[in-house]
Structures are given as structure tokens and as C-alpha cells.
Design a protein around this motif. Structure first.
Motif, PDB file in Angstrom:
ATOM      1  N   ARG A 183       0.835  -1.203   0.000  1.00 42.37           N
ATOM      2  CA  ARG A 183       0.000   0.000   0.000  1.00 42.37           C
ATOM      3  C   ARG A 183       0.871   1.254   0.000  1.00 42.37           C
ATOM      4  O   ARG A 183       0.593   2.211  -0.725  1.00 42.37           O
ATOM      5  CB  ARG A 183      -0.920   0.010   1.227  1.00 42.37           C
ATOM      6  CG  ARG A 183      -1.914  -1.139   1.275  1.00 42.37           C
ATOM      7  CD  ARG A 183      -3.024  -0.867   2.282  1.00 42.37           C
ATOM      8  NE  ARG A 183      -2.537  -0.612   3.623  1.00 42.37           N
ATOM      9  CZ  ARG A 183      -2.317  -1.542   4.532  1.00 42.37           C
ATOM     10  NH1 ARG A 183      -2.526  -2.830   4.230  1.00 42.37           N
ATOM     11  NH2 ARG A 183      -1.905  -1.229   5.747  1.00 42.37           N
ATOM     12  N   ILE A 184       1.929   1.219   0.807  1.00 35.04           N
ATOM     13  CA  ILE A 184       2.808   2.389   0.884  1.00 35.04           C
ATOM     14  C   ILE A 184       3.549   2.603  -0.440  1.00 35.04           C
ATOM     15  O   ILE A 184       3.656   3.731  -0.948  1.00 35.04           O
ATOM     16  CB  ILE A 184       3.816   2.224   2.036  1.00 35.04           C
ATOM     17  CG1 ILE A 184       3.090   2.272   3.392  1.00 35.04           C
ATOM     18  CG2 ILE A 184       4.890   3.306   1.979  1.00 35.04           C
ATOM     19  CD1 ILE A 184       2.390   3.573   3.671  1.00 35.04           C
ATOM     20  N   SER A 185       4.060   1.523  -1.024  1.00 40.96           N
ATOM     21  CA  SER A 185       4.912   1.621  -2.214  1.00 40.96           C
ATOM     22  C   SER A 185       4.139   1.964  -3.481  1.00 40.96           C
ATOM     23  O   SER A 185       4.622   2.738  -4.317  1.00 40.96           O
ATOM     24  CB  SER A 185       5.679   0.313  -2.421  1.00 40.96           C
ATOM     25  OG  SER A 185       6.471   0.003  -1.295  1.00 40.96           O
ATOM     26  N   TYR A 186       2.943   1.390  -3.628  1.00 44.46           N
ATOM     27  CA  TYR A 186       2.222   1.521  -4.891  1.00 44.46           C
ATOM     28  C   TYR A 186       1.071   2.519  -4.861  1.00 44.46           C
ATOM     29  O   TYR A 186       0.610   2.956  -5.923  1.00 44.46           O
ATOM     30  CB  TYR A 186       1.676   0.156  -5.315  1.00 44.46           C
ATOM     31  CG  TYR A 186       2.745  -0.869  -5.562  1.00 44.46           C
ATOM     32  CD1 TYR A 186       3.656  -0.725  -6.605  1.00 44.46           C
ATOM     33  CD2 TYR A 186       2.873  -1.984  -4.737  1.00 44.46           C
ATOM     34  CE1 TYR A 186       4.653  -1.662  -6.823  1.00 44.46           C
ATOM     35  CE2 TYR A 186       3.871  -2.931  -4.947  1.00 44.46           C
ATOM     36  CZ  TYR A 186       4.750  -2.760  -5.989  1.00 44.46           C
ATOM     37  OH  TYR A 186       5.742  -3.699  -6.200  1.00 44.46           O
ATOM     38  N   ILE A 187       0.614   2.900  -3.663  1.00 49.30           N
ATOM     39  CA  ILE A 187      -0.552   3.779  -3.588  1.00 49.30           C
ATOM     40  C   ILE A 187      -0.229   5.080  -2.862  1.00 49.30           C
ATOM     41  O   ILE A 187      -0.446   6.176  -3.395  1.00 49.30           O
ATOM     42  CB  ILE A 187      -1.735   3.060  -2.892  1.00 49.30           C
ATOM     43  CG1 ILE A 187      -2.181   1.869  -3.739  1.00 49.30           C
ATOM     44  CG2 ILE A 187      -2.896   4.023  -2.658  1.00 49.30           C
ATOM     45  CD1 ILE A 187      -3.298   1.054  -3.122  1.00 49.30           C
ATOM     46  N   VAL A 188       0.314   4.977  -1.647  1.00 48.01           N
ATOM     47  CA  VAL A 188       0.462   6.162  -0.808  1.00 48.01           C
ATOM     48  C   VAL A 188       1.604   7.058  -1.270  1.00 48.01           C
ATOM     49  O   VAL A 188       1.404   8.240  -1.565  1.00 48.01           O
ATOM     50  CB  VAL A 188       0.657   5.742   0.665  1.00 48.01           C
ATOM     51  CG1 VAL A 188       0.908   6.974   1.534  1.00 48.01           C
ATOM     52  CG2 VAL A 188      -0.559   4.992   1.166  1.00 48.01           C
ATOM     53  N   LEU A 189       2.830   6.514  -1.320  1.00 43.69           N
ATOM     54  CA  LEU A 189       3.989   7.355  -1.616  1.00 43.69           C
ATOM     55  C   LEU A 189       3.950   7.993  -3.002  1.00 43.69           C
ATOM     56  O   LEU A 189       4.261   9.187  -3.134  1.00 43.69           O
ATOM     57  CB  LEU A 189       5.279   6.549  -1.432  1.00 43.69           C
ATOM     58  CG  LEU A 189       5.737   6.334   0.012  1.00 43.69           C
ATOM     59  CD1 LEU A 189       7.036   5.551   0.041  1.00 43.69           C
ATOM     60  CD2 LEU A 189       5.898   7.663   0.739  1.00 43.69           C
ATOM     61  N   PRO A 190       3.603   7.260  -4.078  1.00 45.20           N
ATOM     62  CA  PRO A 190       3.561   7.931  -5.394  1.00 45.20           C
ATOM     63  C   PRO A 190       2.624   9.137  -5.415  1.00 45.20           C
ATOM     64  O   PRO A 190       2.975  10.200  -5.952  1.00 45.20           O
ATOM     65  CB  PRO A 190       3.089   6.818  -6.335  1.00 45.20           C
ATOM     66  CG  PRO A 190       3.515   5.547  -5.672  1.00 45.20           C
ATOM     67  CD  PRO A 190       3.346   5.805  -4.210  1.00 45.20           C
ATOM     68  N   GLN A 191       1.441   8.989  -4.823  1.00 43.97           N
ATOM     69  CA  GLN A 191       0.502  10.109  -4.810  1.00 43.97           C
ATOM     70  C   GLN A 191       0.938  11.198  -3.834  1.00 43.97           C
ATOM     71  O   GLN A 191       0.727  12.390  -4.088  1.00 43.97           O
ATOM     72  CB  GLN A 191      -0.892   9.606  -4.434  1.00 43.97           C
ATOM     73  CG  GLN A 191      -1.482   8.654  -5.450  1.00 43.97           C
ATOM     74  CD  GLN A 191      -2.916   8.295  -5.126  1.00 43.97           C
ATOM     75  OE1 GLN A 191      -3.841   9.062  -5.388  1.00 43.97           O
ATOM     76  NE2 GLN A 191      -3.118   7.122  -4.542  1.00 43.97           N
ATOM     77  N   ALA A 192       1.570  10.806  -2.732  1.00 43.42           N
ATOM     78  CA  ALA A 192       2.048  11.805  -1.777  1.00 43.42           C
ATOM     79  C   ALA A 192       3.124  12.678  -2.402  1.00 43.42           C
ATOM     80  O   ALA A 192       3.124  13.909  -2.233  1.00 43.42           O
ATOM     81  CB  ALA A 192       2.583  11.109  -0.519  1.00 43.42           C
ATOM     82  N   PHE A 193       4.056  12.061  -3.137  1.00 49.16           N
ATOM     83  CA  PHE A 193       5.100  12.847  -3.794  1.00 49.16           C
ATOM     84  C   PHE A 193       4.521  13.730  -4.893  1.00 49.16           C
ATOM     85  O   PHE A 193       4.993  14.847  -5.106  1.00 49.16           O
ATOM     86  CB  PHE A 193       6.174  11.916  -4.367  1.00 49.16           C
ATOM     87  CG  PHE A 193       7.270  11.605  -3.393  1.00 49.16           C
ATOM     88  CD1 PHE A 193       8.271  12.533  -3.133  1.00 49.16           C
ATOM     89  CD2 PHE A 193       7.309  10.399  -2.716  1.00 49.16           C
ATOM     90  CE1 PHE A 193       9.281  12.260  -2.232  1.00 49.16           C
ATOM     91  CE2 PHE A 193       8.313  10.109  -1.810  1.00 49.16           C
ATOM     92  CZ  PHE A 193       9.306  11.045  -1.564  1.00 49.16           C
ATOM     93  N   ARG A 194       3.504  13.256  -5.581  1.00 44.15           N
ATOM     94  CA  ARG A 194       2.877  14.089  -6.598  1.00 44.15           C
ATOM     95  C   ARG A 194       2.197  15.301  -5.956  1.00 44.15           C
ATOM     96  O   ARG A 194       2.338  16.432  -6.438  1.00 44.15           O
ATOM     97  CB  ARG A 194       1.852  13.281  -7.386  1.00 44.15           C
ATOM     98  CG  ARG A 194       1.222  14.058  -8.550  1.00 44.15           C
ATOM     99  CD  ARG A 194       0.154  13.235  -9.220  1.00 44.15           C
ATOM    100  NE  ARG A 194      -0.957  12.977  -8.302  1.00 44.15           N
ATOM    101  CZ  ARG A 194      -1.842  12.013  -8.474  1.00 44.15           C
ATOM    102  NH1 ARG A 194      -1.738  11.178  -9.492  1.00 44.15           N
ATOM    103  NH2 ARG A 194      -2.820  11.845  -7.602  1.00 44.15           N
ATOM    104  N   ASN A 195       1.492  15.068  -4.859  1.00 42.98           N
ATOM    105  CA  ASN A 195       0.841  16.183  -4.168  1.00 42.98           C
ATOM    106  C   ASN A 195       1.852  17.158  -3.569  1.00 42.98           C
ATOM    107  O   ASN A 195       1.585  18.360  -3.485  1.00 42.98           O
ATOM    108  CB  ASN A 195      -0.067  15.648  -3.055  1.00 42.98           C
ATOM    109  CG  ASN A 195      -1.228  14.833  -3.584  1.00 42.98           C
ATOM    110  OD1 ASN A 195      -1.658  15.010  -4.732  1.00 42.98           O
ATOM    111  ND2 ASN A 195      -1.743  13.917  -2.761  1.00 42.98           N
ATOM    112  N   ALA A 196       2.997  16.628  -3.143  1.00 46.76           N
ATOM    113  CA  ALA A 196       3.996  17.459  -2.468  1.00 46.76           C
ATOM    114  C   ALA A 196       5.104  17.921  -3.398  1.00 46.76           C
ATOM    115  O   ALA A 196       6.147  18.388  -2.924  1.00 46.76           O
ATOM    116  CB  ALA A 196       4.603  16.676  -1.301  1.00 46.76           C
ATOM    117  N   LEU A 197       4.906  17.822  -4.706  1.00 47.84           N
ATOM    118  CA  LEU A 197       5.981  18.157  -5.643  1.00 47.84           C
ATOM    119  C   LEU A 197       6.434  19.611  -5.546  1.00 47.84           C
ATOM    120  O   LEU A 197       7.638  19.873  -5.446  1.00 47.84           O
ATOM    121  CB  LEU A 197       5.547  17.823  -7.072  1.00 47.84           C
ATOM    122  CG  LEU A 197       6.604  18.058  -8.157  1.00 47.84           C
ATOM    123  CD1 LEU A 197       7.849  17.224  -7.886  1.00 47.84           C
ATOM    124  CD2 LEU A 197       6.046  17.722  -9.529  1.00 47.84           C
TER     125      LEU A 197
END
Length: 356
Positions: free
Chosen positions: A266-280
Motif C-alpha cells: 500500500r505504501i509503495s504503490y498507492i500512498v507514496l507515489p501520490q504523496a510525492f505528486r501532491n507534495a511536488l
């Protein structure tokens, strides 16, 4: 039948934007004239009447109308390589190119994978360290105290980012832990470090920490400062990443749990990718600040690019050419920071398109 409207031409658009009324027209003329005057004087000083080579040094500093870029011609090695031995500066140049190449390749989508990025950066840092330090493959050993200039600035920035970003991810995950004693302890650590000035952290790691470390641990000041700076970077970046995580809807993780995905999936494929996109955007801003604050390593006696620039005009031959030296150093900072900002803007556009 629906009416079709032709797109206004360039002249019509300029007239609408800058000359739509008398006040706009007057302001456009005044500020346009001011800009032209400033640009013309800068061109005259920096290019048309400038002295470019040290052979013509006698034309500098005696009431001339132009810039004395001869100081850059004479002292560019000091600015770029600091106190690194003159006959070995080719190693420092190749090391710089290696790190910059790694950074450029990291921007290529083909390398956007954890294992590929890790292998790329480990290889790049290994090349950099072997070239700069020497002692193997027939290269003479050069102490880190002799590193300096642009090569040291790039090393500090890359090392802080490489160590700090994974640490920031770990800190962010611990901060959002379901166990209160973990999340609160991590929050206390992050807030404590963020409340301290970076200068005090650098000084503590470089001067105070060696007195309490065991004798068998390395106490090289540069490495300790990089670790302290990476910790400071990680605490700020952890809050940025956590903010990106909080922007996600809780339903996504719940759906992933319902599908039987493990925590790390969940962290690798869902949470972190979207978190980095939101926090770019704030992440790019944090990287820009980190690059510019590498100049603070001068407090522990290292000559990064800005301190090397100070040394470049710090003698009787060139003490009048500080404006030219600072302009050259400012151009170096501008190239790196502007490139980083433009790449961040490209990523924002790319990710925005990908989410449509």
C-alpha cells in the motif's frame, strides 16, 4: 449558424494587454524605457566594454567602463575546484561531471524505479569519491580538507539529498504510525530539529559531536556535517511528504486493504507515489533551498563555491573585482537552481496530464 471568432494577432494582443487605455500606455512606456536603459547599460558594462583576458589586466580597475572578467580567466580554477591540488584538478572536474550526469539521468523517466535510481546514485557517488579522495587505482590521495569550489558544493547537495530523502520517508511513515508512542516521539524529534538553526546543527555535528563519539568511528568534519544537514533536511521533507499523504482520501487505503494488499504494498504503490505528486512544489522548493544553503559549510573551514569566490578576489591583484566574481558565482547558482525549478515545472505538467 454559430459565429466564429478569429484569434487576435500579436499586435492586437499587445495592444489589449499594454495599451488598452491612457494609463496602461503611459506605464508601459515608462517601465519599458527603464528596462531598455537597464539592459543597455548592463550590456555595455558586461559585454561591450568588458575586459575578458588576464593578458589585458592593466585595463581593469583603473576607471574603465566595463567589467573585468579577466579575474574569472585568471581565477576560475580556484572558484570551481577550491584548494584541490592543481595537477589533480582533472579528477575534480570528472567527479563533478559524474554527479551532474547522475542527476540528469535521474530526470529521465526510464530511470524512475527504486532499484534503478539506487544503482545509479550509488555508482555515481562511488565514482565521485574514488576520484576526489584517491588512494586507489594509482590515484594520489587527497584529503577532504582540500576539497572545495563547485565540486564540493555539488557533493554536499547530492549527499544531503541522497541521505535525507529516504530518511524523510521513514520519518513521515513513523509520524503517521497508528501507535501513539511512536508517532508522538517522532513528532517531538522532528519539531525539535526543525526549531534549531541549520548553523547550530552544523556546528554541533562538526565540533561537539566528535568529543562524544567512540574513537573507532570516523570523525571527519565534512562527513559529520553532511549527516547533520541530511537530518535537518529529512525533518523538513518529512513534514512535506506527510502533508502529501494527508491529502489522500482514506478510502484508497481501505480499498487496498480490502484487496489484500500488505502494508508495504500500500505504501509503495498507492500512498507514496501520490504523496510525492501532491507534495511536488514544496519538495522542489526544499531542494532549491538545500542547494543554496550548502554555502554554510564555510563555517567549518570548507571552501565551497561561494567561499572560493571570496578567495578569488581576496588579494591585492584582484580586490577590486568582487562584483565580477559574485556575478560569476551567482550565474552558477542560477543555472543549477533555474534548471531544477524548470524540471519541477515540467514534472507538474507531466503529472497533471497523467491524472486527467
Amino acid at each position: 449558424m454559430a459565429k466564429t471568432y478569429a484569434k487576435p494577432g500579436i499586435l492586437e494582443q499587445l495592444r489589449a494587454d499594454y495599451f488598452s487605455n491612457k494609463l496602461d500606455a503611459a506605464m508601459t512606456l515608462v517601465f519599458g524605457t527603464l528596462v531598455i536603459w537597464v539592459v543597455w547599460n548592463l550590456l555595455g558594462w558586461g559585454i561591450i566594454h568588458a575586459v575578458w583576458t588576464q593578458e589585458n589586466r592593466e585595463m581593469c580597475g583603473h576607471g574603465g567602463d566595463g567589467a573585468c572578467w579577466a579575474v574569472i580567466d585568471a581565477r576560475w580554477r580556484l572558484i570551481l575546484f577550491g584548494l584541490y591540488p592543481f595537477e589533480e584538478q582533472w579528477r575534480s572536474a570528472i567527479a563533478c561531471i559524474a554527479i551532474i550526469t547522475v542527476g540528469i539521468l535521474s530526470c529521465v523517466p526510464a530511470f524512475w524505479h527504486g532499484k534503478k535510481l539506487a544503482a545509479l546514485w550509488i555508482t555515481g557517488f562511488a565514482i565521485y569519491y574514488v576520484l576526489m579522495r584517491g588512494g586507489v587505482f594509482g590515484l594520489s590521495e587527497v584529503s577532504v580538507q582540500d576539497w572545495g569550489g563547485l565540486s564540493l558544493t555539488i557533493f554536499v547537495f547530492a549527499a544531503v539529498t541522497l541521505l535525507g530523502m529516504p530518511t524523510a520517508i521513514i520519518f513521515a511513515l513513523l509520524r503517521r504510525s497508528d501507535l501513539p508512542w511512536i508517532s508522538r516521539t517522532m513528532g517531538l524529534i522532528i519539531d525539535s530539529i526543525r526549531s534549531l538553526p541549520l548553523l547550530s546543527i552544523m556546528f554541533t555535528f562538526a565540533v561537539v559531536l566528535p568529543f562524544v563519539l567512540p574513537s573507532w568511528l570516523p570523525t571527519e568534519k565534512l562527513y559529520l556535517v553532511v549527516i547533520g544537514y541530511a537530518l535537518f533536511f529529512a525533518c523538513y521533507q518529512a513534514e512535506i511528504i506527510r502533508g502529501g499523504m494527508q491529502a489522500l482520501s482514506a478510502g484508497q487505503e481501505e480499498a487496498a486493504k480490502a484487496l489484500g494488499m500488505s502494508y508495504w504494498q500500500r505504501i509503495s504503490y498507492i500512498v507514496l507515489p501520490q504523496a510525492f505528486r501532491n507534495a511536488l512544489p514544496p519538495t522542489i522548493n526544499q531542494l532549491v533551498i538545500t542547494f543554496k544553503e550548502t554555502s554554510l559549510v564555510v563555517i567549518i573551514g570548507f571552501f565551497e563555491v561561494l567561499a572560493s569566490g571570496n578567495a578569488a578576489y581576496g588579494n591585492s591583484d584582484w580586490n577590486f573585482a568582487h562584483i565580477e566574481v559574485y556575478s560569476f558565482v551567482g550565474l552558477i547558482y542560477f543555472i543549477f537552481v533555474f534548471s531544477l525549478s524548470r524540471y519541477g515545472a515540467y514534472l507538474e505538467r507531466r503529472l497533471a496530464v497523467a491524472t486527467r
